[in-house]
Design a protein around this motif. Sequence first.
Motif, PDB file in Angstrom:
ATOM      1  N   THR A 107       4.036   8.607   6.239  1.00  0.00           N
ATOM      2  CA  THR A 107       2.640   8.869   5.878  1.00  0.00           C
ATOM      3  C   THR A 107       2.528   9.765   4.665  1.00  0.00           C
ATOM      4  OG1 THR A 107       2.744  10.431   7.685  1.00  0.00           O
ATOM      5  CG2 THR A 107       1.418   8.464   8.025  1.00  0.00           C
ATOM      6  N   HIS A 153      -6.842   6.833  -1.496  1.00  0.00           N
ATOM      7  CA  HIS A 153      -6.523   6.097  -0.280  1.00  0.00           C
ATOM      8  C   HIS A 153      -7.501   6.443   0.847  1.00  0.00           C
ATOM      9  CE1 HIS A 153      -4.089   4.221   2.824  1.00  0.00           C
ATOM     10  NE2 HIS A 153      -4.061   5.375   3.502  1.00  0.00           N
ATOM     11  N   ILE A 209       0.831  -1.199   0.000  1.00  0.00           N
ATOM     12  CA  ILE A 209       0.000   0.000   0.000  1.00  0.00           C
ATOM     13  C   ILE A 209       0.867   1.251   0.000  1.00  0.00           C
ATOM     14  CG2 ILE A 209      -1.639   1.296   1.416  1.00  0.00           C
ATOM     15  CD1 ILE A 209      -3.300  -1.071   1.532  1.00  0.00           C
ATOM     16  N   SER A 210       2.030   1.155   0.634  1.00  0.00           N
ATOM     17  CA  SER A 210       2.892   2.333   0.667  1.00  0.00           C
ATOM     18  C   SER A 210       3.293   2.761  -0.738  1.00  0.00           C
ATOM     19  CB  SER A 210       4.134   2.064   1.523  1.00  0.00           C
ATOM     20  OG  SER A 210       4.900   1.047   0.935  1.00  0.00           O
ATOM     21  N   GLN A 242      -4.393   6.115   9.007  1.00  0.00           N
ATOM     22  CA  GLN A 242      -4.501   7.529   8.657  1.00  0.00           C
ATOM     23  C   GLN A 242      -3.893   8.359   9.755  1.00  0.00           C
ATOM     24  OE1 GLN A 242      -8.710   7.466   7.710  1.00  0.00           O
ATOM     25  NE2 GLN A 242      -8.183   8.460   5.779  1.00  0.00           N
ATOM     26  N   TYR A 269      -9.950  -3.066   1.378  1.00  0.00           N
ATOM     27  CA  TYR A 269      -8.791  -2.184   1.344  1.00  0.00           C
ATOM     28  C   TYR A 269      -8.314  -1.865   2.750  1.00  0.00           C
ATOM     29  CZ  TYR A 269      -5.748   1.660  -0.038  1.00  0.00           C
ATOM     30  OH  TYR A 269      -4.661   2.462  -0.231  1.00  0.00           O
ATOM     31  N   ARG A 305      -0.207   4.573  -2.206  1.00  0.00           N
ATOM     32  CA  ARG A 305      -1.174   5.350  -1.428  1.00  0.00           C
ATOM     33  C   ARG A 305      -1.348   6.786  -1.931  1.00  0.00           C
ATOM     34  NH1 ARG A 305      -0.144   6.393   4.524  1.00  0.00           N
ATOM     35  NH2 ARG A 305      -1.601   8.052   3.980  1.00  0.00           N
ATOM     36  N   ASN A 306      -0.366   7.272  -2.673  1.00  0.00           N
ATOM     37  CA  ASN A 306      -0.500   8.627  -3.188  1.00  0.00           C
ATOM     38  C   ASN A 306      -1.147   8.689  -4.564  1.00  0.00           C
ATOM     39  OD1 ASN A 306       0.705   9.642  -0.892  1.00  0.00           O
ATOM     40  ND2 ASN A 306       2.766   9.389  -1.756  1.00  0.00           N
ATOM     41  N   ALA A 362      -4.648  -2.508   4.401  1.00  0.00           N
ATOM     42  CA  ALA A 362      -3.864  -1.413   4.955  1.00  0.00           C
ATOM     43  C   ALA A 362      -3.501  -1.696   6.405  1.00  0.00           C
ATOM     44  CB  ALA A 362      -4.646  -0.111   4.849  1.00  0.00           C
ATOM     45  N   ILE A 379      -0.596   0.553   7.952  1.00  0.00           N
ATOM     46  CA  ILE A 379      -0.750   1.902   7.445  1.00  0.00           C
ATOM     47  C   ILE A 379      -2.055   2.437   8.012  1.00  0.00           C
ATOM     48  CG2 ILE A 379      -1.010   3.315   5.394  1.00  0.00           C
ATOM     49  CD1 ILE A 379       1.505   1.994   4.950  1.00  0.00           C
TER      50      ILE A 379
END
Lengths: 582, 582
Positions: B581, A561, A538-539, A582, A571, A542-543, A575, A580
């Motif tokens: 992040t 994301h 996911i890293s 928020q 999802y 994620r953007n 994550a 990961i």
Amino acid sequence: MKTIIRNIRGKEWFLVAGALLFTAAQVKLELLFPEYLKDITALIQSATIESGKLLTLCWQMFAFVAGALICALLTVLCVAISSSHITARIRQSVFNKIMDFSLEEVAKFTTPSLITRCTFDVMQVQMFISTAPAMLIRSILTGVMATIGIWGKHIIWTSITGGTVALMLALLSLLILFLTPATMRVNKLTDRLNKISLEHLTGLRVIHAYNAQDYQQEKFDSVNNSLADTNIYINNRMALMYPIITLFTSLTTLLIYFSGVFILRSSEASHKLHTFSNMIASATYASQAIMAFLMLVFLMMMLPRMIASLRRISEVLNENIKIQDGGGVIVSGNDTGKVEFRNVSFRYPGAVNDALSGITFTVNPGQTAAIIGSTGSGKTSILNLIPRLYDVSGGEVFVDGFNVRDFKLNDLRERLGYVPQKAILFSMSIADNIGYGDNSRFKPTLENIKEAAEVGQASEFIEQQEAGYDTEVQQGGKNFSGGQKQRLTISRAISRNPEIYIFDDSFSALDFKTDKILRAKLRETAGNATIIIVAQRISTIRNADKIIVLDKGRIAGTGTHEELMSSCQIYREMAESQSISQ
Amino acid sequence: MLSTFKLIRRISVYVKKYRSKLVLAFLFSMIGALMNMVVPDIIRRITDTIAAGLNSSIDASAVIRYSFIALFMMAGGFVCIFLQNALLPLVSQLMSRDIRNDMNRKIDRIPLSYFDVRPNGDTLSRVTTDVDMFANAVTNNISGIISSIVTIIGISLVMFSINVILTFTLMALSIVFFMFNTFLMKKSQPYFHSQQHLLGAVNAKAEEAISGHLIIKSFGGEQETRQSFSESNNKLAQDAWHSQFISGMMMPIMNVGGQFSNVAVVLAGAFLMLHHHSGITIGMIVAFVSYSRIFASMLTNLSQCISSLQPAIAATNRILELMDVEEMTEANTPKTLDKVKGHITFSDVKFGYVKDKIIIHDFSADVKAGSKIAIVGPTGAGKSTVINLLMRFYELNGGKILIDGVSIADMARNNLHEFIGLVPQDIWTFEGSIRDNIVYSTEGISDNKLNDVLEASGLVYFVSAMPEGVDTVINEQSNLSTGQRQLITIARAMVKDPPVLILDEATSSVDTRTEKLIQAALDKLMAGRTSFIIAHRLSTIQNADLILVMKDGDIVETGKHDELLALNGVYADIYRSQFDTK
């Protein structure tokens, strides 16, 4: 057979014809030998020997032998030239056809099998066409001519020869037929032994760790023993072959002479000499006839392997290629880089279930889209549809606003920079690898290549190489590590300066840090190009502007994301397992 | 390369067991060759008897007597040659079975460092192809050489006894032709080498292009590849006919040579007969015609057998090379442990894959029984090294590794491995039932225990969906996903139930959702055991009792998660890039 004939061209027909002609001439000359032997015996046995006549005969015989040699050499020459060219042409057409294959056909045949067909099978055919036709003609002509030669001599001698030849052929054919199943079993057992040995080597660490040496040995033993047993079984019976041939050859001669005694006894005195020389000639003809038929038997033994190889070659040549060029399109500015899927479904040929169904999404020019999902959820299948490596089973795929089916294939693929899961490199220089491919819009210069390597995070280790960008990549990229290979393949896509980048889990062999720098640089360089990434981490994604979550071939959620974290449970689970939040 | 003599001495170890069979085979081969050889001589006598009686009456009883002797000889020859042909392959098959067995066992005793730097195909071809070549050489070439030599010597003796002049004529001619052919063969060597070389290049190109099909397609490299293939292919075709021509010449030349000798013998005989004192008869000439054929074919046979022995000798050398690889050292009087708690101590461990390139310098750590140790680091940092040392796949260059206070170097490897469960990075399953793959070499596993493991590893649903449940045979074709295969390797370690556990990227191929499911199982598995975990994802190892951070082969940092973060070194770097992040 048609495959071979179709590949004979112009002057090779003359060579083939020449080979046949010379073989025939050679056989004819060789068969004169018994006749001369007959004449000489008659001459010697006659009361007065005319040495002048003998000398003439002598020179004639030498002339014929020399003639036979010349014919034989000319045959070999014709065969060598024509067969090597015919083989080259067959090999080239197999290769070209494979190059035209789409992924579907490659998957159907499998890569190793295609390699075997293009290399081993072609060589088998070459071996066959360089020996078999001449041998066949030779044995048939010899057989026929020897039979004719023996025919007029005496009915008993003719029937003796015919009888022994028939009996021997029957015995040998029976032997070969009888052993065919065992031969097939040997092939299977050899494959099995290979498999077990390979399994042993790849699993060495596990075998040691589990003290499973005896377990593996037992497996190996049982196959090894049955292989030896089957081979012994075949050999014990094949051992009959050579003695049978020897026995029958001698037996025929013996029978002819033995019967000769009684034939001579009953023949008139004036005919005796003539009959006697006929007898000697008959014995010689008989042994020639036997040899001829033996050659036929050996040819028959070669035939099955050759037919198998030829069949495998024609399968490739006759395969219908499913994916063909479209009519061609002219792309106008606005939609350049846009990718759209409309209710796409896809099923692999021969599969029972759809790999993808109801896939609809749009990626706009300049966006970064990510596809994520568990193994087997259909991520790679989606990517394969964009360069039209496969065709959809239902729905439509659009690139630059046009259906991918309407593009000329090269035109479509020129727009894409594709990085597959497995890093594939060719044995050429690093620069050539990065600048690889035909791109009518743009041919990368060394400067472009270096820039691409810079972005692809490959320039550092390339420059460390002694020869820098001229360093030769070994076959399969053996002289580079997995991560380095992956960076080279990424650089290759970048140097193409595509409208759309496609990355199939291409960052997995990179450590997190390199992965991150590379992605940042790439987005910068790509400018208005679209980027589509398949990833596990996911890293990595994620953007992205748009994330598509796949689950069992269907879209489980689309969004950024943050949106997916709140709306898509699958999802969120992914994550969370990757820590990961928020 | 061993000298041929040494080679024979080494192989003779395998011969010993089958000595008597081999001696019998040689005996039969000699007797058979001699018996077959006498037949033409008997036929000569028959011819002479008939010729002598041509003008008076033929001595039928003599002919009958001779015929019976001939028949007897033929039958004897048949039996002897059959026995030879059956015995030799039997011995060679049994020998190659023994050799294969020994090789397979040897593989288990060779240090892993040997295989780590060699392609498996290399070892594999030694076990399979090379042994086959050896067996073929024993079956065909050795017996061919022996029977040719016996026949040549025997025939020479018989011929000399019949007529010296004719024998010399024949031998001189045969030897001239034979030498001419040998000369040709020598001359042709460079052509063969260049053909082999070009063929290798073409095949390598085909292999590379077909393996890289996906890239060629997506980068539009078809034209380029086709062209480069066609260049190599044409070069091969241009070159190949030379070697084909030369090799094709051998047979006709030897054939014609035989005929030439025939003619020469007949003529020489005829002229000799003109001198009534020479004692030449027509029967002798007929016999010589037969002998000259046999003589020529035996010479050809001999040279073919000798020249095709070369590759077999090379193959045998490769077999012995593997047999001669230095084995792993085991302690002379190993200490045997019955049970261990799993207390592991690294004390001043020094190690390098290459002796003078130490990569791990003086590493010391004390790992309490039941604790959890994580090894992290970027790709290529050498994380598997620690595993290699702990399993004693590689030997230390200095220091000690102790398990419950006993140096692992003092234990037998098998004993050490009893206590360790390994889930390796390279997923290894083999063709066999799921049960066999999971239970593997662990003994005494009940169905209940197996079911528990299936449950715990998350395999239970997948297995119950298989047609024959846990007894379903899995292989390459059975479409198991990488993730499912990885679960099988985890289950295998669960079944073994060892005090020490090594998980080398054990969940790398399992998707994140499945990973979550089995993480619990893994946690349960690790409870109370000393566990070594190699992982990419730091999330799984944050709570480890000790984290070893590796870079460029060495262990650069050790400590707990918080300590390492505070160090702000390599670990902190990796952590930040992963959990970043933004």
